[in-house]
Design an enzyme around this catalytic site. Sequence first.
Site, PDB file in Angstrom:
ATOM      1  N   ASP A 123     -19.339  26.782  62.677  1.00 45.63           N
ATOM      2  CA  ASP A 123     -18.894  27.340  61.396  1.00 45.63           C
ATOM      3  C   ASP A 123     -19.186  26.366  60.257  1.00 45.63           C
ATOM      4  O   ASP A 123     -19.339  25.162  60.487  1.00 45.63           O
ATOM      5  CB  ASP A 123     -17.377  27.589  61.420  1.00 45.63           C
TER       6      ASP A 123
HETATM    7  N1  URA Z   1     -15.082  27.609  67.489  1.00 42.33           N
HETATM    8  C1  URA Z   1     -14.785  27.824  66.188  1.00 42.33           C
HETATM    9  O1  URA Z   1     -13.771  28.413  65.853  1.00 42.33           O
HETATM   10  N2  URA Z   1     -15.665  27.363  65.251  1.00 42.33           N
HETATM   11  C2  URA Z   1     -16.771  26.670  65.570  1.00 42.33           C
HETATM   12  O2  URA Z   1     -17.507  26.262  64.675  1.00 42.33           O
HETATM   13  C3  URA Z   1     -17.062  26.447  66.931  1.00 42.33           C
HETATM   14  C4  URA Z   1     -16.196  26.926  67.866  1.00 42.33           C
END
Ligand code: URA
Length: 236
Positions: free
Chosen positions: A106
């Site tokens: 993310d």
């Molecule tokens: N899980 C999440 O919530 N975000 C990420 O970036 C990776 C795994």
Amino acid sequence: MTSKYSRLDRFISKKTNIKRKDIRLILAQKRIIINAAIATDLQQIIGPFDKVVFDSETLQEQSAQYFMLHKPVGVVCANHDKIHKTVFDLLNPINDSQLHIVGRLDLNTSGLVLITNDGKWSKSITSPLNKVTKEYQVELKNVLNNDYIPAFEKGMYFEFEDLTTQPAKLKITGERNATLTLTEGRYHQVKRMFGRFRNPVLKLHRSAIGKLELCNTLEPGQHRPLSSSELQLLLD
Ligand code: URA
């Protein structure tokens, strides 16, 4: 992303417009060289990284590329973005349209990202069947307790995907800190799992994929090619 595997006769025909039925004779005349050896089998499968030469003309020559990158918070795992820098902007000037990200993070997550032009390899790492681990360092808003551990281990039902998450290993390392090891990568998985406890994730950092650790080897924003021993580590 395309990962192209094709039979030799189809491959030559597509690249040269020679009819497939005529390629048998060309093969018998020893005019096709694959990876420095004379081709002998019309049905040989040509992969994206095989070098193919026909009558001294190179029809395909592309090497496999594998990078690790330390993604900073605020950089997006996408090919293009109008607002944010992308991981491919960080990779510049390496420019290969086949390069793709092996398991996105993310925008507000930092840590280890793998990038390659080898579709077969990236599938082997992301496929839940292969259970390649992804290790995350998590900082939470609220205090953790031992009730979390069996809930992560048991798996959580995600209604949207209609699946139960694979057993995950949670190690509590501080009042509001934990190391979480997953063997899959569902959409926002870490945040959704802690969400079950109404405990927002404040910071998320991917510290390792399989046995490959980010450690302090790369500053945020930096990248480097993987060594052959690191590639091997990932497939172990
Ligand atoms: N899980 C999440 O919530 N975000 C990420 O970036 C990776 C795994």
